[in-house]
Every structure is written in structure tokens, then in C-alpha cells.
Design a protein around this motif. Structure first.
Motif, PDB file in Angstrom:
ATOM      1  N   PHE A  85      73.897  47.772  49.646  1.00 52.11           N
ATOM      2  CA  PHE A  85      73.850  47.834  51.111  1.00 52.11           C
ATOM      3  C   PHE A  85      72.413  47.884  51.628  1.00 52.11           C
ATOM      4  N   LYS A  86      71.546  48.550  50.827  1.00 50.46           N
ATOM      5  CA  LYS A  86      70.157  48.708  51.272  1.00 50.46           C
ATOM      6  C   LYS A  86      69.501  47.347  51.522  1.00 50.46           C
ATOM      7  N   THR A  87      69.819  46.368  50.681  1.00 52.89           N
ATOM      8  CA  THR A  87      69.196  45.050  50.886  1.00 52.89           C
ATOM      9  C   THR A  87      70.084  44.091  51.691  1.00 52.89           C
ATOM     10  N   TRP A  88      71.398  44.111  51.413  1.00 50.26           N
ATOM     11  CA  TRP A  88      72.303  43.176  52.109  1.00 50.26           C
ATOM     12  C   TRP A  88      72.280  43.419  53.618  1.00 50.26           C
TER      13      TRP A  88
ATOM     14  N   THR B  17      69.434  41.599  55.305  1.00 51.88           N
ATOM     15  CA  THR B  17      69.322  40.131  55.329  1.00 51.88           C
ATOM     16  C   THR B  17      69.525  39.679  56.771  1.00 51.88           C
ATOM     17  N   THR B  18      69.030  38.495  57.076  1.00 50.51           N
ATOM     18  CA  THR B  18      69.228  38.024  58.459  1.00 50.51           C
ATOM     19  C   THR B  18      70.671  37.562  58.633  1.00 50.51           C
ATOM     20  N   ALA B  19      71.098  37.589  59.882  1.00 54.12           N
ATOM     21  CA  ALA B  19      72.447  37.108  60.185  1.00 54.12           C
ATOM     22  C   ALA B  19      72.582  35.645  59.751  1.00 54.12           C
ATOM     23  N   LYS B  20      71.515  34.892  59.899  1.00 56.89           N
ATOM     24  CA  LYS B  20      71.540  33.467  59.517  1.00 56.89           C
ATOM     25  C   LYS B  20      71.742  33.331  58.002  1.00 56.89           C
ATOM     26  N   ALA B  21      71.085  34.190  57.229  1.00 57.02           N
ATOM     27  CA  ALA B  21      71.250  34.113  55.769  1.00 57.02           C
ATOM     28  C   ALA B  21      72.699  34.421  55.387  1.00 57.02           C
ATOM     29  N   ARG B  22      73.294  35.432  56.042  1.00 58.78           N
ATOM     30  CA  ARG B  22      74.694  35.772  55.729  1.00 58.78           C
ATOM     31  C   ARG B  22      75.618  34.644  56.187  1.00 58.78           C
ATOM     32  N   HIS B  23      75.310  34.068  57.341  1.00 58.69           N
ATOM     33  CA  HIS B  23      76.077  32.916  57.838  1.00 58.69           C
ATOM     34  C   HIS B  23      76.087  31.797  56.799  1.00 58.69           C
TER      35      HIS B  23
ATOM     36  N   ALA C 137      78.998  41.296  58.988  1.00 57.44           N
ATOM     37  CA  ALA C 137      78.363  42.412  59.691  1.00 57.44           C
ATOM     38  C   ALA C 137      77.179  42.979  58.913  1.00 57.44           C
ATOM     39  N   GLY C 138      77.137  42.702  57.595  1.00 53.87           N
ATOM     40  CA  GLY C 138      76.062  43.261  56.763  1.00 53.87           C
ATOM     41  C   GLY C 138      76.536  44.440  55.924  1.00 53.87           C
ATOM     42  N   CYS C 139      77.859  44.617  55.815  1.00 51.12           N
ATOM     43  CA  CYS C 139      78.418  45.706  54.996  1.00 51.12           C
ATOM     44  C   CYS C 139      78.615  45.229  53.564  1.00 51.12           C
ATOM     45  N   THR C 140      78.766  46.181  52.648  1.00 55.15           N
ATOM     46  CA  THR C 140      79.142  45.860  51.273  1.00 55.15           C
ATOM     47  C   THR C 140      80.527  46.456  51.022  1.00 55.15           C
ATOM     48  N   ALA C 141      81.214  45.960  49.971  1.00 52.64           N
ATOM     49  CA  ALA C 141      82.634  46.292  49.862  1.00 52.64           C
ATOM     50  C   ALA C 141      83.081  46.691  48.464  1.00 52.64           C
TER      51      ALA C 141
ATOM     52  N   GLY D 271      76.407  32.622  46.586  1.00 52.55           N
ATOM     53  CA  GLY D 271      75.149  33.354  46.712  1.00 52.55           C
ATOM     54  C   GLY D 271      75.274  34.828  47.070  1.00 52.55           C
ATOM     55  N   VAL D 272      76.477  35.384  47.036  1.00 54.03           N
ATOM     56  CA  VAL D 272      76.627  36.815  47.341  1.00 54.03           C
ATOM     57  C   VAL D 272      76.005  37.620  46.191  1.00 54.03           C
ATOM     58  N   PRO D 273      75.041  38.488  46.494  1.00 56.78           N
ATOM     59  CA  PRO D 273      74.311  39.196  45.427  1.00 56.78           C
ATOM     60  C   PRO D 273      75.119  40.306  44.732  1.00 56.78           C
ATOM     61  N   ASP D 274      74.571  40.803  43.633  1.00 64.28           N
ATOM     62  CA  ASP D 274      75.182  41.897  42.864  1.00 64.28           C
ATOM     63  C   ASP D 274      75.479  43.091  43.760  1.00 64.28           C
ATOM     64  N   GLY D 275      76.617  43.702  43.535  1.00 62.01           N
ATOM     65  CA  GLY D 275      76.953  44.958  44.209  1.00 62.01           C
ATOM     66  C   GLY D 275      77.517  44.795  45.613  1.00 62.01           C
ATOM     67  N   VAL D 276      77.384  43.600  46.187  1.00 60.42           N
ATOM     68  CA  VAL D 276      77.864  43.421  47.567  1.00 60.42           C
ATOM     69  C   VAL D 276      79.397  43.396  47.612  1.00 60.42           C
TER      70      VAL D 276
END
Ligand code: SIN
Length: 490
Positions: free
Chosen positions: A67-70, A73-79, A179-183, A206-211
């Protein structure tokens, strides 16, 4: 790691048999497993780990670290990642649909439909990510500017049902990721493979580790769910399933005042007025009642038909239902697949027997199908009395319970005479009545002259004991905190 058995998938890597924590496929600590079977054949499809509290804690810790990094991230990167995820779901639709059919039983056509529905949540939330606007509020004080921003809530626990093995995950996960949450996700023990396949594609996108973390379990479900709801690190719980479990999880989450979204049971009324287009009402009833073999929370449970069109509606419905072919969802001729397991068949049998004992007549079907798999014959019950169980509880099976009524006032009273209120449907061509009845039904979602309401864009959810919060269209809000910032000294 891919299993040796790949069930006819083009891409064998989509069939995963381990849990997923912090970017790694993992077994249960004690190597215990959950056996997953095909409800059409009773054959074992494979196993997944029987995880417990320790693995759940690890998954929550991994999600907190990510969560600390995810979250930064910018909304555009998550998009962009979500758009890629959406494309991969479309590219792999045959395999994803096959997995849904194998573990849930629904027909391949329905499973493909579920994949389209499921992917549409990822697409919708990709677009929501970049439009999670805050606001500027004109100040009541001189020299101050008021600004509101939206921030992700944090680690989210997601608990999903078996009736939509894919779509109920993406409806929650898409919103959380946008939203930038991890699950941490606990899929149901009956249908874990679709969830695991989604993780494979999310990783490729491209979803990173732990997200995203997946904890699979069956026997340890109570302890795992308790940890997911009570652990202080978790900031939100999202659940789809029965009202009983929704209440239990809400109580657990209340200890730390977590945000909750609960999409719980329904007992949908489906009303056919005397001015309805009967052909359209029959089509709508079939769509609404028999989708997923009657195993959806928004399925019609009580079908109220005006006395003047009752006989016509019942006979046209029976004519259509009589042509339904039951069988494996993989067979193209199949119109109706199995129920999820023998316990589901038993519940449907109880509802039918109870209604018949109280005076209902069986127009068609009325019994389980002997032999392999968990099949129940598509059933129409006529003259269902007010004290029949089916009036009070979701049947969650292919049983159309027909109830006669005389007046609009009477049917509204009957329709609302239940503790739950998820969806409601009615057919009428009188525009005044359409407004009156739509407003009078005590439900979160109304279908007028349609038996299908589900889309990613709508605010999906119920009132009364059908739950809390809205998913889909308004869903991203549930994964964000609203923060007010006053800029003073200007
Ligand atoms: C459910 O059965 O819980 C969901 C149904 C839908 O999304 O249409």
C-alpha cells in the motif's frame, strides 16, 4: 506454477492451484488442501491450499507493505494497468469462461457473459481512477480556502461468493485498485480457480507484488474471515453473500469501525400487471429467474401475476421452460446447468415440498434429477400460498413461484412484505403506474419492463437487510476517504 491437469485451457498457466501472497504462489503452511469439484460431473477439478490465520496475517502484512507504494502511484498509472488487465480478460475470454463453467456449472454462453460483465468492471474502474476528483468549497471565513481531496482507505478485505466466480471479484477489486488500495481476497472454496486466473492476468498487466493477495480456505473459513474483518491493519471489508454472514462480518468489522460494503441476500418480487406485454414479461421472467440456474441475489423469487393474465402467463412460461435442456455447461445444447452442490439441491427441494404441502401445484419439474451432478429440474409452482417458505427466503434455484393478485395496492404490500430489498421487477405499459410502483417498491434497484438490470455502471446494492453501500457505478467512493483541508493565512 501450472498444474499438470489443464482442463482444455489454451493457456495452462491460467489454472493455478496455490494461494498468492506477496507476489508468490504459496501452499498452506501445513500443506492442507481444499478439493474443488465440477458440479455437473462430481469430478475433482483440482485442489487449492487450506490456509488459515497465519497465512491471512501474512497476506494482510504484504498488502500493507505494498500500500505504501501503490497508493502513491499516479491515477494514470493505475488506469493504464487496469486497461491492460481489461484487454487481457478479453483476449483470454475462452479460457476464463471455461474455468467459470467447470467450477460453477453455468453454461459456457453464460460464463462468457459473466466474463464480459466481469471485465466491464475493470474497464469502468480504469476510467474512474482518473476521475476521482476532489472539490473546492467557497469559504465562510476570510483568508481561508477549502479543499477536499480523496485518498485510498488502505488494505481491503474482499470476500466473494461462488455464483459469479469472476465478476464479484472484479466489482470489488477493480474499485480497490483504481482508488489506490491493496487487497486480500478470500474466494469461495467452490470456485477459487477463476480468482487465481484473474491474478495471473493482473500480474501480466503490471500489478506489483503484494497489491493483490489470495487466501484460499474452506474448513478454516470462520477464523480466516474473522482475521480479515478484525485485523487493525485492514481498513475496509467488502462482502457479497447471504444476509446472515453479512451481519456476522459487519459485527466483526464494527470492533475497529471499518468501512463496510455488504451486498447481501434478496427476495426479489417480479410483478406482471394486467396491462403488461405478456410475451415480454415471460422473456423477462426467464432471464431473471433462470440466470445462473436461479442462483443470483437479484433473481426473481416471488412472481406475482394479475388474476386476469395469470393463466396465459403461466402456460406461456411453462411452454418455454419445457424446452430447457439440463446438462453440463460445456455442452452447447445445455440451457440450464447444475446447482453448485447437493446442499443447494436439498434447499430447493425443501422449498418445493413446503409449497406443495401448503397447497401449491407443480406445473412443471418439481424434483431433483437422479444421477451424477447437482441438478434440479426447472420448476413452475402455481397458486403458491402466502405462508410458503419461498415467500420468506431466497430459493436460489430454478423454481418460478407464481402468486395471484388482484390490485396494485395489494401487490405492493405483498412485494414489500419481506425484511430484504435488493432488486424488484415489474411489467406494465401504464406510465403512471410505472412511476408509482417503481417508487413504492422497497428495494435498491428496480427493473421496469426488463428482467436484467446488471451493468458495471449502475449503483448496485440493496436496502433493508439486503446490505450496505453501493458497488459498480458509485463503487469507487466506498474505497476512498474524504479529507478536508483548510488553507488559512492567505
Ligand atoms: C449477485 O448475485 O450477487 C450479483 C448479481 C449481479 O451482479 O447481477
Amino acid at each position: 506454477m501450472a498444474s499438470t491437469s489443464v482442463h482444455g485451457l489454451r493457456d495452462p498457466e491460467l489454472f493455478q492451484t496455490k494461494g498468492f501472497i506477496d507476489g508468490m504462489w504459496v501452499d498452506a503452511r501445513d500443506r492442507g488442501v481444499v478439493r474443488v469439484t465440477n458440479p455437473a460431473t462430481d469430478e475433482e477439478l483440482g485442489t487449492v491450499p487450506e490456509m488459515g490465520v497465519e497465512e491471512t496475517k501474512q497476506a494482510i502484512e504484504a498488502a500493507a507493505k505494498a500500500f505504501k507504494t501503490w497508493s502513491r502511484t499516479t491515477a494514470k498509472a493505475r488506469h493504464d494497468i487496469l486497461v491492460k488487465f481489461f484487454s487481457l480478460m478479453k483476449e483470454n475470454e475462452d479460457d476464463l469462461a471455461r474455468l467459470i463453467t467447470l467450477e460453477n456449472g453455468k453454461t459456457l454462453a453464460e460464463a462468457k457473459g459473466e466474463n464480459v460483465y466481469s471485465a466491464s468492471f475493470i474497464e469502468w474502474f480504469a476510467e474512474e481512477a482518473v476521475r476521482a476528483y476532489g472539490e473546492h468549497i467557497p469559504s465562510a471565513m476570510p483568508g481561508v480556502r477549502n479543499v477536499v481531496i480523496k485518498q485510498p482507505v488502505g488494505v481491503v478485505s474482499i470476500l466473494t461468493p461462488w455464483n459469479f466466480p469472476s465478476a464479484m471479484i472484479t466489482r470489488k477489486l477493480g474499485a480497490a485498485l483504481a482508488a489506490g488500495c491493496t487487497a486480500v481476497i478470500k474466494p469461495p472454496p467452490e470456485t477459487p480457480f477463476s480468482a487465481l486466473a484473474l491474478v495471473v492476468l493482473a500480474r501480466r498487466a503490471g500489478v506489483p507484488d503484494g497489491v493483490i493477495n489470495i487466501v484460499t480456505t474452506q474448513k478454516n473459513v470462520s477464523e480466516v474471515a474473522k482475521e480479515m474483518c478484525e485485523n487493525k491493519t485492514v481498513k475496509k471489508v467488502s462482502f457479497t453473500g447471504s444476509t446472515t454472514v453479512a451481519k456476522l462480518l459487519t459485527r466483526m468489522a464494527a470492533g475497529t469501525l471499518k468501512k463496510v460494503s455488504m451486498e447481501a441476500g434478496g427476495n426479489a418480487p417480479f410483478i406482471v400487471f394486467d396491462d403488461a406485454d405478456i410475451d415480454a414479461a415471460v422473456e423477462g421472467a426467464i432471464l431473471c429467474k433462470f440466470r445462473g440456474s436461479g442462483q443470483t441475489c437479484v433473481c426473481a423469487n416471488r412472481i406475482f401475476v394479475h388474476s386476469s393474465v395469470y393463466a396465459e402467463f403461466a402456460s406461456r412460461l411453462a411452454e418455454k421452460i419445457a424446452t430447457f435442456k439440463l446438462g453440463s455447461g460445456l455442452d452447447e445444447q445445455t440451457k440450464l446447468g447444475p446447482l453448485i452442490h447437493s446442499r443447494a439441491v436439498e434447499k430447493v427441494r425443501q422449498h418445493v415440498d413446503d409449497a406443495v404441502a401448503k397447497g401449491a401445484q407443480v406445473l412443471i419439474g418439481g424434483r431433483p434429477v437422479e444421477g451424477t451432478g447437482s441438478f434440479f429440474a426447472p420448476t413452475i409452482l402455481s397458486e403458491v400460498p402466502a405462508d410458503a417458505l419461498v415467500n420468506d427466503e431466497e430459493t436460489f434455484g430454478p423454481v418460478a413461484a407464481l402468486i395471484k393478485f388482484e390490485t396494485e395496492e395489494e401487490v405492493i404490500k405483498l412485494a414489500n412484505d419481506t425484511d430484504v430489498g435488493l432488486a424488484g421487477y415489474f411489467y406494465s405499459r401504464d406510465v403512471g403506474r410505472v412511476w408509482r410502483v417503481a417508487e413504492a417498491l422497497e428495494v435498491g434497484m428496480v427493473g421496469t419492463n426488463t428482467g436484467l438490470i446488471s451493468q458495471a455502471v449502475i449503483p448496485f446494492g440493496g436496502i433493508k437487510e439486503s446490505g450496505l453501500g453501493r458497488e459498480g457505478g458509485h463503487g469507487i467512493e466506498e474505497y476512498m476517504n474524504t479529507k478536508f483541508i483548510a488553507f488559512g493565512g492567505l
